[in-house]
Scaffold this motif. Structure first.
Motif, PDB file in Angstrom:
ATOM      1  N   UNK B  93       0.854  -1.215  -0.040  1.00  0.00           N
ATOM      2  CA  UNK B  93      -0.035  -0.049   0.101  1.00  0.00           C
ATOM      3  C   UNK B  93       0.986   1.327   0.035  1.00  0.00           C
ATOM      4  N   UNK B  94       1.934   1.251   0.925  1.00  0.00           N
ATOM      5  CA  UNK B  94       2.691   2.246   0.771  1.00  0.00           C
ATOM      6  C   UNK B  94       3.454   2.412  -0.577  1.00  0.00           C
ATOM      7  N   UNK B  95       3.899   1.344  -0.945  1.00  0.00           N
ATOM      8  CA  UNK B  95       4.658   1.542  -2.459  1.00  0.00           C
ATOM      9  C   UNK B  95       3.671   1.983  -3.417  1.00  0.00           C
ATOM     10  N   UNK B  96       2.559   1.549  -3.281  1.00  0.00           N
ATOM     11  CA  UNK B  96       1.677   2.078  -4.581  1.00  0.00           C
ATOM     12  C   UNK B  96       1.154   3.383  -4.601  1.00  0.00           C
ATOM     13  N   UNK B 100       7.581   7.579  -5.894  1.00  0.00           N
ATOM     14  CA  UNK B 100       8.532   6.660  -7.023  1.00  0.00           C
ATOM     15  C   UNK B 100       7.752   5.877  -7.903  1.00  0.00           C
ATOM     16  N   UNK B 101       7.866   6.256  -9.191  1.00  0.00           N
ATOM     17  CA  UNK B 101       7.155   5.339 -10.183  1.00  0.00           C
ATOM     18  C   UNK B 101       7.533   3.865 -10.074  1.00  0.00           C
ATOM     19  N   UNK B 102       8.945   3.451  -9.731  1.00  0.00           N
ATOM     20  CA  UNK B 102       9.313   2.318  -9.937  1.00  0.00           C
ATOM     21  C   UNK B 102       8.466   1.415  -8.866  1.00  0.00           C
ATOM     22  N   UNK B 108       1.383  -2.207  -8.339  1.00  0.00           N
ATOM     23  CA  UNK B 108       0.533  -2.270  -9.414  1.00  0.00           C
ATOM     24  C   UNK B 108       0.494  -3.836  -9.679  1.00  0.00           C
ATOM     25  N   UNK B 109       1.708  -4.176 -10.176  1.00  0.00           N
ATOM     26  CA  UNK B 109       1.778  -5.641 -10.802  1.00  0.00           C
ATOM     27  C   UNK B 109       1.606  -6.617  -9.902  1.00  0.00           C
TER      28      UNK B 109
END
Lengths: 254, 299
Positions: B93-96, B100-102, B108-109
């Motif tokens: 959740x934090x990543x999405x 940072x788009x990477x 998302x993947x």
């Protein structure tokens, strides 16, 4: 001694909207500056650019001689990282229109959060200071209350205490009384007046012309992203030179 | 002063209402529904009482060692898979939501893949991983045979936990989005970095929104563990099946399993209720909170 805040040639766009248009301003140590102007004139944006809640598109800001938000190498300004910006924000305290007390913390927890978690100071040293601040804003008996249990005026006084607990060099107020019921405005202004008298450097975005007249050393009138007029309160509020200033003051007092 | 004057100036009202009595509304529908439901229940109970169910067998197997060990496996897997799912859910959740788009597209993947394929298929993939990767490890550092690592427990844990993480990530994201932007700005201006802000301000407040759906997911996880019986994880339903293949008491052992599932879920529901109460205490529940400090001072 250099000025506390020096802002030069600030521009800020939100999409196509030109929120700040070539704004330059100096605030001296211990000065109380009130910024007035119609909504959308850029006064809040200016405040938010000073403590980097908004990123400026061009120009530069120095707080107490330190360039804000960027590292200068030659003619290039390199954007600072998250941790460096966080450290720079410690120099200013901010009070919001909507108080923004941490809803899941009691009053005392709200006040000691910054000193303990961010400044890593000992809780035992911070709590007496926090209680003294609560005493100063007249709310020592509310230390265990949650924000939702307090009136707007009380919440705003706590928010001021929370900002002061970080021992900032200057205080930024973003329409601190605009969200309050009319009968609660005076208790917040009293705390701010007390703070001004103690020599704190303050930038206050406000619609309270009475407060500006009484407490401010200098008043700035902004419209459409520009500084239109600046001077001592007697001059700007009682004898404005610009038509737009006159119209605005007439509209507020009407 | 102004009040007394205006009170005195209110003209007296001439109507008397002292003889009027308020009567609460009658709920005939509720009585009718209750009667029908009691009748239906009586019929069902009667059917089970006279059906060909050997109730003593139910009692006998309720605490049989194989059933209890299956129950333990079910609980252990629920806890481990949910812990893994929550950890992954928070991280993704934090990543999405990261600038940072990477990181964002990796998350998302992950969510796309693990929400987009059936859980049963994922379990079989993990369990049969040895077919494509006979050994696991970091080249030069360590290496082990996949069949030794991918036990039914590990395959189930990875399958359930990683699948759960994809769903929990969306729940956590919703919780984070529910936190007022003013709270985030207030945290920024007292000099918090992004991670400190997440830990101290955003996640504690997001909890109020996250807990009800996660509680729901824990409860569904208890029952989802039964899917792992296809890859030979010895949870309660698989052990019950093993027993009824031997003694033919199919319904009795299914009832035993049902009783234990209900017991676990009931306890979890109570826990969920208490947790929700804890996280909502500071947010607008004035009366509940007012009592506590006074009681503490009195003691």
């Amino acid at each position: 001694m250099p000025a506390m805040v020096v802002a030069v040639g600030l521009h800020k766009y939100f999409g196509n909207f030109h929120a700040l248009d070539e704004v330059s301003l100096e605030i001296q140590h211990g000065e109380v500056l009130c910024i007035i102007g119609p909504s959308g004139s850029g006064k809040s944006t200016l405040l938010r650019c000073i403590n980097q809640l908004e990123r400026i598109d061009s120009g530069a800001v120095w707080i107490d001689d330190e360039l804000v938000g960027f590292r200068q190498e030659g003619d290039k300004l390199y954007e600072l990282n998250d941790a460096e910006i966080a450290r720079q924000r410690l120099s200013s305290g901010m009070v919001f229109q909507r108080f923004n007390l941490f809803a899941h913390m009691t009053v005392l927890e709200n006040i000691i959060e910054g000193p303990v978690i961010v400044q890593k100071r000992a809780k035992s040293a911070v709590i007496p200071e926090a209680l003294a601040l609560l005493e100063r804003v007249g709310l020592k008996d509310k230390q265990h209350a949650y924000p939702s249990e307090l009136s707007g005026g009380q919440q705003q006084r706590i928010a001021i205490a929370r900002a002061l607990a970080m021992k900032p060099k200057l205080m930024l107020f973003d329409e601190p009384t605009s969200a309050l019921d009319p009968e609660l405005v005076s208790e917040v202004l009293a705390v701010m007046r007390d703070l001004a008298n103690s020599g704190m450097t303050m930038i206050v975005v406000t619609h309270e012309l009475g407060f500006a007249r009484e407490v401010a050393h200098r008043v700035v009138f902004m419209d459409q992203g520009r500084i239109i007029e600046t001077g001592p309160p007697q001059q700007v509020l009682n004898n404005p030179q610009e038509k737009r200033t006159r119209d605005f003051i007439a509209a507020v007092l009407a | 002063m102004a009040n007394t004057q205006s009170a005195a100036s209110i003209p007296p009202i001439k109507y008397s209402v002292a003889h009027l009595h308020h009567q609460p509304r009658r709920h005939y529908g509720r009585w009718l529904a209750a009667t029908l439901i009691v009748l239906a229940l009586a019929l069902i109970i009667n059917a089970f009482a006279h059906g060909q169910i050997a109730w003593p067998v139910v009692g006998q197997f309720l605490t049989a060692p194989a059933i209890l060990s299956g129950l333990w496996s079910t609980i252990l897997m629920t806890v481990c898979a949910m812990a893994l799912g929550l950890a992954l859910g928070v991280i993704f959740a934090i990543m999405i939501m990261s600038p940072n788009p990477v990181l964002k597209y990796v998350a998302v993947f992950y969510i796309w893949f693990f929400r987009g394929t059936p859980l049963l298929l994922q379990l079989l993939l993990w369990f049969n991983l040895a077919l494509i990767f006979p050994t696991l490890g970091i080249p030069g550092l360590f290496e082990m045979r996949t069949v030794d690592f991918m036990t039914p427990f590990m395959a189930t844990l990875l399958g359930l936990g990683i699948n759960q993480g994809a769903y929990t990530a969306e729940v956590v994201r919703g919780g984070i989005l529910s936190v007022d932007n003013g709270q985030i700005e207030a945290a920024k201006v007292i000099g918090m970095t992004r991670l400190t802000m997440l830990r101290r301000i955003i996640l504690p407040q997001a909890m109020r929104v996250i807990i009800p759906p996660v509680g729901n997911e824990v409860i569904s996880m208890v029952k989802l563990t039964s899917v792992a019986s296809v890859i030979q994880y010895a949870e309660i339903l698989r052990n019950a099946q093993t027993i009824y293949y031997a003694n033919n008491r199919v319904m009795e052992l299914l009832i035993v399993s049902a009783i234990w599932y209900l017991a676990v879920v009931t306890i979890l529901s109570i826990g969920q209720h208490l947790l929700e109460k804890h996280y909502s205490k500071s947010l607008g529940r004035r009366n509940a909170k007012r009592v506590a400090p006074a009681a503490a001072e009195g003691a």
